[in-house]
Design a protein around this motif. Structure first.
Motif, short mmCIF file in Angstrom:
data_model
loop_
_atom_site.label_atom_id
_atom_site.label_comp_id
_atom_site.label_asym_id
_atom_site.label_seq_id
_atom_site.Cartn_x
_atom_site.Cartn_y
_atom_site.Cartn_z
N PHE A 48 -10.19 11.58 0.74
CA PHE A 48 -8.83 11.83 0.27
C PHE A 48 -7.99 10.56 0.32
CE2 PHE A 48 -9.59 16.36 0.42
CZ PHE A 48 -8.81 16.78 -0.63
N SER A 49 -8.18 9.79 1.39
CA SER A 49 -7.36 8.58 1.47
C SER A 49 -7.79 7.60 0.38
CB SER A 49 -7.41 7.99 2.88
OG SER A 49 -8.39 7.00 2.96
N ASP A 50 -9.08 7.62 0.01
CA ASP A 50 -9.53 6.80 -1.11
C ASP A 50 -8.87 7.25 -2.41
OD1 ASP A 50 -11.05 5.20 0.40
OD2 ASP A 50 -13.00 6.00 -0.25
N ILE A 51 -8.82 8.58 -2.56
CA ILE A 51 -8.20 9.11 -3.78
C ILE A 51 -6.74 8.69 -3.85
CG2 ILE A 51 -7.39 11.26 -4.85
CD1 ILE A 51 -10.09 12.47 -3.96
N TYR A 52 -6.06 8.79 -2.71
CA TYR A 52 -4.66 8.38 -2.70
C TYR A 52 -4.51 6.91 -3.01
CZ TYR A 52 -2.31 12.65 -1.63
OH TYR A 52 -1.78 13.89 -1.73
N LYS A 53 -5.46 6.12 -2.52
CA LYS A 53 -5.41 4.70 -2.82
C LYS A 53 -5.58 4.49 -4.32
CE LYS A 53 -6.73 2.81 1.57
NZ LYS A 53 -7.86 3.44 2.27
N ASP A 54 -6.47 5.29 -4.93
CA ASP A 54 -6.67 5.18 -6.38
C ASP A 54 -5.42 5.60 -7.13
OD1 ASP A 54 -9.14 4.27 -6.01
OD2 ASP A 54 -10.21 6.10 -6.61
N VAL A 55 -4.84 6.70 -6.67
CA VAL A 55 -3.65 7.20 -7.34
C VAL A 55 -2.49 6.23 -7.14
CG1 VAL A 55 -1.93 9.05 -7.25
CG2 VAL A 55 -4.35 9.60 -7.24
N GLY A 56 -2.52 5.49 -6.08
CA GLY A 56 -1.46 4.52 -5.81
C GLY A 56 -0.68 4.93 -4.59
N ILE A 57 -1.04 4.37 -3.46
CA ILE A 57 -0.42 4.78 -2.21
C ILE A 57 1.01 4.25 -2.10
CG2 ILE A 57 -1.29 2.78 -0.89
CD1 ILE A 57 -1.16 6.42 0.33
N VAL A 228 8.27 5.02 -9.06
CA VAL A 228 8.22 3.60 -8.73
C VAL A 228 6.93 3.30 -7.97
CG1 VAL A 228 9.29 1.82 -7.29
CG2 VAL A 228 10.73 3.35 -8.63
N PHE A 229 6.28 2.22 -8.35
CA PHE A 229 5.19 1.66 -7.54
C PHE A 229 5.75 0.43 -6.86
CE2 PHE A 229 1.01 3.51 -8.67
CZ PHE A 229 1.41 4.40 -9.65
N ALA A 230 5.72 0.43 -5.53
CA ALA A 230 6.19 -0.74 -4.81
C ALA A 230 5.10 -1.80 -4.82
CB ALA A 230 6.56 -0.38 -3.39
N GLY A 231 5.50 -3.04 -4.56
CA GLY A 231 4.51 -4.12 -4.46
C GLY A 231 3.64 -3.93 -3.23
N ASP A 232 2.58 -4.69 -3.15
CA ASP A 232 1.59 -4.47 -2.09
C ASP A 232 2.12 -4.74 -0.69
OD1 ASP A 232 -0.36 -3.53 -3.69
OD2 ASP A 232 -1.21 -5.52 -4.11
N ASP A 233 3.02 -5.75 -0.54
CA ASP A 233 3.45 -6.14 0.81
C ASP A 233 4.77 -5.51 1.21
OD1 ASP A 233 1.28 -7.82 0.52
OD2 ASP A 233 2.52 -9.43 -0.32
N VAL A 234 5.24 -4.58 0.40
CA VAL A 234 6.57 -4.03 0.65
C VAL A 234 6.54 -3.01 1.77
CG1 VAL A 234 8.42 -2.64 -0.38
CG2 VAL A 234 7.28 -4.43 -1.72
N ASP A 235 7.57 -3.05 2.64
CA ASP A 235 7.73 -2.03 3.67
C ASP A 235 8.22 -0.75 2.98
OD1 ASP A 235 8.57 -0.30 5.59
OD2 ASP A 235 9.72 -1.77 6.74
N LEU A 236 7.30 0.20 2.82
CA LEU A 236 7.58 1.35 1.96
C LEU A 236 8.75 2.19 2.47
CD1 LEU A 236 3.91 2.41 1.19
CD2 LEU A 236 5.51 1.21 -0.31
#
Ligand SMILES: Nc1ncnc2c1ncn2[C@@H]1O[C@H](COP(=O)(O)OP(=O)(O)O)[C@@H](O)[C@H]1O
Ligand SMILES: [Mg+2]
Lengths: 403, 268
Positions: A48-57, A228-236
C-alpha cells in the motif's frame, strides 16, 4: 554448569526424538502462523505504501468544506487564482491542477466504451511519470487553448479503437452536457504489478484518459477544488497548513472552513488500520502458541514422572532444588526454542514462496522474528516451571524408591 | 540469620564454606540419639527404627547385619541424609542434621557422604565417566578438574578402559565399581553402602569388599549393610539389627588373607 545443562537437555530430547518433535509441533505451528500472518500484514502495508508512492505521496486536495452552509461563488477557484497560488508557493509547488474528473461514454464508429476522464496540466508527467509509446503528452498549447486532445493508456486504446497506436484517431464524448470530438495525441503504457492492478481496478471494460483540466471547469468557468503536488523536499504538514491559510485569507474565510486532504494522512490512516488488523489476527494466532505451551507442559510432566528415579539419584549425589529446576527448565526452553526456530523458517518460507509466486516483494521484519523466538522461549520456560518445580521439590528417598 | 559479611561474600562469589560443611574432625563422626522412624502408610503405622542410639567413630569400618525388614535400609537412608528420622537426633560430624534445609542436606550429601546402593543407581544413557563426574558437577568443579579426577577414580577401581561405556554395557560388578568411584568423587569422609554386593556374584562381591577395605585403610569411615557373614567378615565392627533395634554390637577381626592383599589388578 550451563553447558552441562544444555548437553543434558539435548541428550534427553534426543532419547525421545518422536515425542520431542510432536511436543515441538504445537510451538512450530504457533510461531509459524504468527510469523506468516504478521509478515503477510507487513507485506500488504508495504504494498500500500508503494501504491501511495506511485499515486504521489506529496499530493493534497483543498476545497470548500462540505459543512460550510453559505458557499459563495468566490469559494471556487478561477484559472487566475490557480496561477497566483502557483506563483506564491513557487518554491514548494511542483504541480497544480483542479483535481477534476468525470465519466462519459466514448464512441468510435460502432464501439462505445465508458471512460474516466481526468483533467491534468501539461507537466503532470513530471509528477506522475508514464512511458509514452506513441505520439506525445499533452502540452501547454493543449491546456491554454482548451483543445480537445487526449492521452490514454494502451489498454484503453485497445478497448476503444482495437489497437494500441491510436494517435490521430478521434472519438465522440459528452462531457458536462456538451458532445464533442476528441483527438488522441498520445498513448502510454501502464506499469503495475498484478496486485496493484487488482487494487487500482484497472482494466475490465472501462477506459481512462487524460484531457486538459481547462476543459473540466465547473461551475461556470471555475474549479471546485485544487490538487497540489508538493516538491520532494517540502515539509508537507507546514506547507499544506500555509496553503490552506493563504487560500482562506484570499477568500475572506477561516482556514478551518477549507477541507484539506493529503495523501500522507490517508496513507497513515490506511496503514494504521492494516497494522491493527494484522496485530489482531496475529494475536489470535498467538493463542495457538498457548496451546503449544500446554503441550510442552504435558510432555514435561510425563518426562518428570518417568525420570523420578533419575531425579532421586541426582539429589542423592548432591543436586539442589535449583539444579534440578534448571535442568528441566533448560529442557523445556530448548524444546520450545527449537520449535520456534523451525516455526520461523516455516512461516517465513510460506510467505516468501507465496510472495515470489505472486511477484510481490515480501517483508519479514527481524523484530517480529526476534519477538517470536523470545516469546516461544518464554512459553517454554513458563510452561516448564510447574513440571520442573515438581521434579525439584521431590524428596530424595521417595524419588529413589519410585518404581 | 546469615552475617552480613558472609552474605556479601556470597554475592561476590567468594563463598565461605558454611559452618555445616566444615570438617569438625571430632572423634565421633556419627552420633545417633534415640532415633525413631515411623512409616505412616495411611492404613497402618510401621515402626522402622525403635530408639536407636549409636556412635560410629571416625575411621571405623562397620558392618550392619540383620534379616530382611529389620530396619537396615531405614537406618542407612537416614545416615545418608536421604531421609529424616521421625524422632531423635542424628549428628553428623557434630552437626544436627535436623537443623538443615533440603538444599543444605544436598550439600552435605555432596561433600560428606558417598552412598553406594544395592541397585547401583547409575544414570542410564550416561557414560561411566559422566556418572563419576556428577557429584563434582554439583560441587561446581571445573570441567577439567572433574575429568581428571573422574579418570583417576575410574583407574582406582580398575575401569579406566571403560570410561566411555554406558551403564548397560557394563557387568554388575563393573557398575558397582563405577558407583563406588562416583561415591568417592568429592572425597567424602563417610562411605555408606546398602547391600553393595546384594546383586553380585561371590567373586565380584569380594572385589567390591576389597575396595572398601582399601578405602578404610586410606582413612575413610565405611558403613556397609549386608546379610552375608563372609562380607561382614571384612569389617572391624558388626552391628546386628532385629525388628528395628540393635541386638548386638561387637568388634570383629577383619579377615584379610595375604593372598588378597597382593592382588592389585582387578578383572571382571
Ligand atoms: N517407605 C516405606 N513405607 C512403609 N514401610 C516401610 C518403608 N520402608 C521400609 N518400611 C518398613 O520398615 C521396615 C524396615 O525396612 P528396611 O529398613 O527396608 O529393612 P531392611 O533394609 O533391613 O530389609 C520394614 O518392615 C519395612 O516394611
Ligand atoms: Mg534393605
Amino acid at each position: 554448569m550451563l553447558i552441562e545443562n544444555m548437553s543434558m537437555a539435548f541428550a534427553a530430547i534426543r532419547v525421545n526424538k518422536m515425542r520431542s518433535f510432536l511436543t515441538m509441533l504445537g510451538i512450530i505451528i504457533g510461531i509459524g502462523s504468527v510469523i506468516s500472518i504478521v509478515s503477510i500484514g507487513d507485506t500488504m502495508r508495504n504494498l500500500f505504501s508503494d501504491i501511495y508512492k506511485d499515486v504521489g505521496i506529496t499530493q493534497g486536495y483543498l476545497y470548500i468544506g462540505y459543512w460550510v452552509e453559505d458557499v459563495r461563488e468566490s469559494d471556487y477557484f478561477t484559472l487566475d487564482e490557480m496561477e497566483r497560488i502557483r506563483d506564491v508557493f513557487a518554491d514548494e509547488i511542483a504541480y497544480i491542477d483542479s483535481n477534476a474528473y468525470t465519466s462519459a461514454d466514448a464512441s468510435y464508429r460502432r464501439t462505445t466504451v465508458s471512460f474516466d476522464f481526468s483533467g491534468i496540466d501539461a507537466n503532470y508527467i513530471d509528477v506522475q511519470p508514464v512511458d509514452m509509446v506513441y505520439g506525445r503528452y499533452l502540452n501547454e498549447g493543449d491546456i491554454l487553448g482548451r483543445r480537445r486532445n487526449v492521452v490514454m493508456d494502451t489498454d484503453s486504446a485497445r478497448l476503444l479503437f482495437g489497437e494500441e497506436n491510436a494517435v490521430g484517431k478521434t472519438f465522440r464524448a459528452t462531457i458536462y452536457g456538451s458532445t464533442d470530438e476528441y483527438t488522441v495525441v498520445g498513448v502510454y503504457r501502464k506499469n503495475m504489478n498484478a496486485f496493484q492492478a487488482l487494487l487500482m481496478g484497472s482494466g475490465g471494460d472501462t477506459g481512462s484518459a487524460f484531457i486538459p483540466y481547462t476543459l473540466l471547469t465547473w461551475p461556470n468557468d471555475t474549479f471546485y477544488a485544487i490538487r497540489v503536488f508538493a516538491g520532494d523536499d517540502v515539509d508537507l504538514t507546514s506547507f499544506f497548513a500555509r496553503l490552506q491559510a493563504y487560500v482562506a485569507r484570499t477568500k475572506n474565510r477561516q482556514p478551518q472552513d477549507w477541507y484539506l486532504q493529503t495523501a500522507m494522512d490517508e496513507m497513515t490512516m490506511v496503514d494504521s488500520v492494516m497494522g491493527g488488523l494484522s496485530a489482531a489476527v496475529g494475536g489470535i494466532a498467538a493463542i495457538s502458541l498457548l496451546v503449544g505451551g500446554i503441550g510442552i507442559m504435558n510432555i514435561m510432566l510425563v518426562s518428570v514422572t518417568e525420570r523420578t528415579r533419575e531425579i532421586g539419584i541426582r539429589k542423592s549425589l548432591g543436586a539442589k532444588t535449583r539444579d534440578i529446576m534448571i535442568q528441566f527448565l533448560t529442557e523445556s526452553a530448548i524444546l520450545s526454542a527449537c520449535g520456534g526456530a523451525i516455526g520461523i523458517l516455516l512461516g517465513a518460507g510460506v510467505v516468501w514462496i507465496g510472495g515470489s509466486l505472486a511477484g510481490i516483494p515480501v517483508v519479514v521484519k527481524p523484530s517480529v522474528v526476534v519477538l517470536a523466538v523470545s516469546f516461544s522461549a518464554v512459553v517454554g520456560i513458563f510452561f516448564g516451571i510447574y513440571p520442573a518445580s515438581r521434579a525439584a521439590r521431590s524428596n530424595p528417598i521417595d524419588a529413589l524408591r519410585y518404581e | 540469620m546469615i552475617p552480613y559479611t558472609d552474605r556479601l561474600a556470597g554475592l561476590l562469589g567468594r563463598r565461605k564454606t558454611p559452618p555445616y560443611l566444615t570438617e569438625n574432625l571430632s572423634e565421633d563422626l556419627i552420633v545417633l540419639d534415640r532415633l525413631v522412624k515411623i512409616y505412616d502408610t495411611g492404613t497402618i503405622k510401621v515402626l522402622g527404627l525403635k530408639k536407636i542410639s549409636l556412635t560410629i567413630r571416625r575411621g571405623e569400618f562397620v558392618a550392619i547385619m540383620g534379616k530382611s525388614g529389620s530396619g537396615k535400609s531405614t537406618l542407612m537412608n537416614i545416615l545418608g541424609c536421604l531421609d529424616q528420622p521421625t524422632l531423635g537426633h542424628y549428628y553428623l560430624d557434630g552437626v544436627d542434621t535436623a537443623s538443615l534445609s533440603p538444599d543444605e542436606l544436598s550439600e552435605i550429601r555432596n561433600h560428606k557422604i558417598g552412598f553406594v546402593f544395592q541397585s547401583f543407581n547409575l544414570i542410564s544413557r550416561t557414560s561411566a565417566l559422566k556418572n563419576v563426574e556428577l557429584p563434582m558437577t554439583y560441587a561446581r568443579k571445573s570441567k577439567r578438574e572433574r575429568r581428571e579426577r573422574a579418570m583417576e577414580l575410574l583407574k582406582r577401581v580398575g575401569l579406566e578402559a571403560r570410561a566411555d561405556h554406558m551403564p548397560n554395557e557394563l557387568s554388575g560388578g563393573q557398575r558397582q565399581r563405577v558407583a563406588i568411584a562416583r561415591a568417592l568423587a568429592n572425597d567424602p569422609p563417610l562411605i555408606l553402602a546398602d547391600e553393595p554386593t546384594g546383586n553380585l556374584d561371590t567373586a565380584a562381591s569380594e572385589e567390591i569388599m576389597e575396595l572398601f577395605s582399601r578405602l578404610h585403610q586410606d582413612g575413610a569411615t565405611v558403613v556397609v549393610v549386608t546379610h552375608e557373614e563372609n562380607i561382614a567378615a571384612f569389617t572391624e565392627r558388626i552391628i546386628r539389627f532385629q525388628d528395628g533395634e540393635v541386638v548386638s554390637d561387637r568388634k570383629n577381626r577383619p579377615a584379610l588373607p595375604e593372598s588378597r592383599r597382593g592382588k592389585e589388578e582387578i578383572s571382571c
